[in-house]
Design a protein around this motif. Structure first.
Motif, mmCIF file in Angstrom:
data_model
loop_
_atom_site.group_PDB
_atom_site.id
_atom_site.type_symbol
_atom_site.label_atom_id
_atom_site.label_comp_id
_atom_site.label_asym_id
_atom_site.label_seq_id
_atom_site.Cartn_x
_atom_site.Cartn_y
_atom_site.Cartn_z
ATOM 1 N N TYR A 232 63.533 42.306 59.959
ATOM 2 C CA TYR A 232 64.915 42.066 59.534
ATOM 3 C C TYR A 232 65.101 42.455 58.072
ATOM 4 O O TYR A 232 66.069 43.136 57.715
ATOM 5 C CB TYR A 232 65.275 40.590 59.735
ATOM 6 C CG TYR A 232 66.605 40.218 59.122
ATOM 7 C CD1 TYR A 232 67.801 40.507 59.764
ATOM 8 C CD2 TYR A 232 66.661 39.596 57.871
ATOM 9 C CE1 TYR A 232 69.022 40.178 59.196
ATOM 10 C CE2 TYR A 232 67.877 39.266 57.296
ATOM 11 C CZ TYR A 232 69.048 39.555 57.961
ATOM 12 O OH TYR A 232 70.244 39.245 57.389
ATOM 13 N N ARG A 235 65.029 46.264 57.536
ATOM 14 C CA ARG A 235 66.272 46.907 57.972
ATOM 15 C C ARG A 235 67.409 46.603 56.996
ATOM 16 O O ARG A 235 68.220 47.470 56.674
ATOM 17 C CB ARG A 235 66.658 46.429 59.375
ATOM 18 C CG ARG A 235 65.810 46.974 60.493
ATOM 19 C CD ARG A 235 66.519 46.835 61.830
ATOM 20 N NE ARG A 235 66.939 45.464 62.082
ATOM 21 C CZ ARG A 235 66.196 44.553 62.706
ATOM 22 N NH1 ARG A 235 64.996 44.878 63.145
ATOM 23 N NH2 ARG A 235 66.656 43.338 62.900
ATOM 24 N N GLU A 236 67.462 45.346 56.531
ATOM 25 C CA GLU A 236 68.539 44.911 55.643
ATOM 26 C C GLU A 236 68.546 45.712 54.344
ATOM 27 O O GLU A 236 69.605 46.096 53.845
ATOM 28 C CB GLU A 236 68.383 43.415 55.343
ATOM 29 C CG GLU A 236 69.361 42.852 54.332
ATOM 30 C CD GLU A 236 70.771 42.745 54.859
ATOM 31 O OE1 GLU A 236 71.686 42.507 54.058
ATOM 32 O OE2 GLU A 236 70.971 42.907 56.088
ATOM 33 N N GLU A 238 66.729 48.643 53.693
ATOM 34 C CA GLU A 238 66.499 50.084 53.805
ATOM 35 C C GLU A 238 67.750 50.884 53.456
ATOM 36 O O GLU A 238 67.676 51.953 52.848
ATOM 37 C CB GLU A 238 66.035 50.425 55.224
ATOM 38 C CG GLU A 238 65.708 51.897 55.431
ATOM 39 C CD GLU A 238 65.244 52.189 56.842
ATOM 40 O OE1 GLU A 238 64.782 53.322 57.082
ATOM 41 O OE2 GLU A 238 65.356 51.294 57.712
ATOM 42 N N ARG A 239 68.926 50.346 53.805
ATOM 43 C CA ARG A 239 70.165 51.073 53.546
ATOM 44 C C ARG A 239 70.442 51.235 52.065
ATOM 45 O O ARG A 239 71.236 52.085 51.657
ATOM 46 C CB ARG A 239 71.340 50.366 54.229
ATOM 47 C CG ARG A 239 71.547 48.939 53.784
ATOM 48 C CD ARG A 239 72.525 48.178 54.678
ATOM 49 N NE ARG A 239 72.604 46.769 54.338
ATOM 50 C CZ ARG A 239 73.390 46.282 53.393
ATOM 51 N NH1 ARG A 239 74.179 47.095 52.705
ATOM 52 N NH2 ARG A 239 73.404 44.995 53.141
#
Length: 267
Positions: A232, A235-236, A238-239
């Motif tokens: 989680y 992913r949170e 990485e942007r």
């Protein structure tokens, strides 16, 4: 650690809620039982009794980053440890503090005629770096962001108070976050303030040091939950081009020091 301080205060003040490791919530409770200044004085006394880190330890995190030729160090700690580390390396740091509390006290935007404008001060350099206390300093208890009310007021009143050279650093540089838990309000509020700059600095790689959520001897359920948390978080962030290092600050500092020392002289 903040959670350990919160548990001590929760026991001392008979805190009646379950989140006894949430420092901002417990500090808010202490502020209601006593007053906000008492909560901040307790924090300052505790930190000063704890003493300074051992900067002679080659892997001490403050000491490792103090040896890097960086012009700006931003801290949400109230202590002077980053200043001490830089001075121990023979550098001449300048402390600066976010003046959010002065805006709160006046109820309006700072009158620059009555205040020193940080933009007019000398640009930070590796030889004369700035240590910017984003959440206040123990040398001015009013500036400390500690209770829940402080964090909310900081979000409201800190708008537009970052010097231009800090804003440029956020957009033009890679950032290194050390010593934070992504679940703490300390990190969440700080990250909320700088997230817009990270969107602007697309393409820059940033690194955050985060303890592995697994314990020393995790059960199968704890391993499953820890893996879910890791995925989680990755992913949170990485942007925003943030890469997570799973380990302690000391482990990261050790690797950082070894890699830096292995570089050719002058790089």
């Amino acid at each position: 650690m903040g959670g350990e301080i919160a548990k001590e205060w929760a026991a001392e003040y008979n805190y009646t809620f379950q989140d006894t490791t949430n420092l901002s919530r417990v500090a808010q409770y202490v502020a209601l039982e006593e007053n906000t200044q008492e909560a901040k004085r307790k924090m300052v006394d505790l930190l000063k009794r704890s003493g300074s880190p051992d900067f002679t330890n080659p892997n001490q995190p403050h000491g490792v980053v103090a040896n890097l030729p960086l012009p700006i160090y931003i801290t949400t700690n109230y202590d002077d440890f980053m200043l001490e580390a830089l001075k121990s390396c023979g550098r001449k740091p300048r402390p600066e503090v976010c003046k959010w509390h002065r805006v709160r006290a006046r109820g309006s935007v700072l009158d620059r005629a009555d205040d020193v404008d940080a933009d007019q001060l000398d640009e930070p350099t590796p030889e004369r770096p700035v240590v910017f206390h984003l959440h206040g300093t123990w040398n001015d208890e009013d500036s400390m962001v500690l209770t829940e009310d402080d964090y909310l007021d900081f979000l409201i009143h800190a708008h537009g108070l970052l010097p231009s050279w800090i804003e440029r650093a956020f957009t033009d540089s890679s950032l290194l976050f050390m010593g934070y838990s992504f679940t703490d309000i300390n990190f969440k509020v700080m990250f909320r303030k700088i997230a817009p700059y990270l969107h602007i600095s697309a393409g820059k790689l940033h690194v955050a040091v985060q303890l592995d959520p697994e314990g020393d001897e995790p059960t199968a359920e704890e391993r499953r939950r820890a893996e879910s948390q890791r995925l989680y978080m990755e992913r949170e962030f990485e942007r925003l081009s943030i890469r997570i290092f799973w380990g302690t600050c000391e482990q990261f500092a050790s690797g950082l020091r070894e890699r830096w020392e292995s570089l050719p002289h002058g790089h």
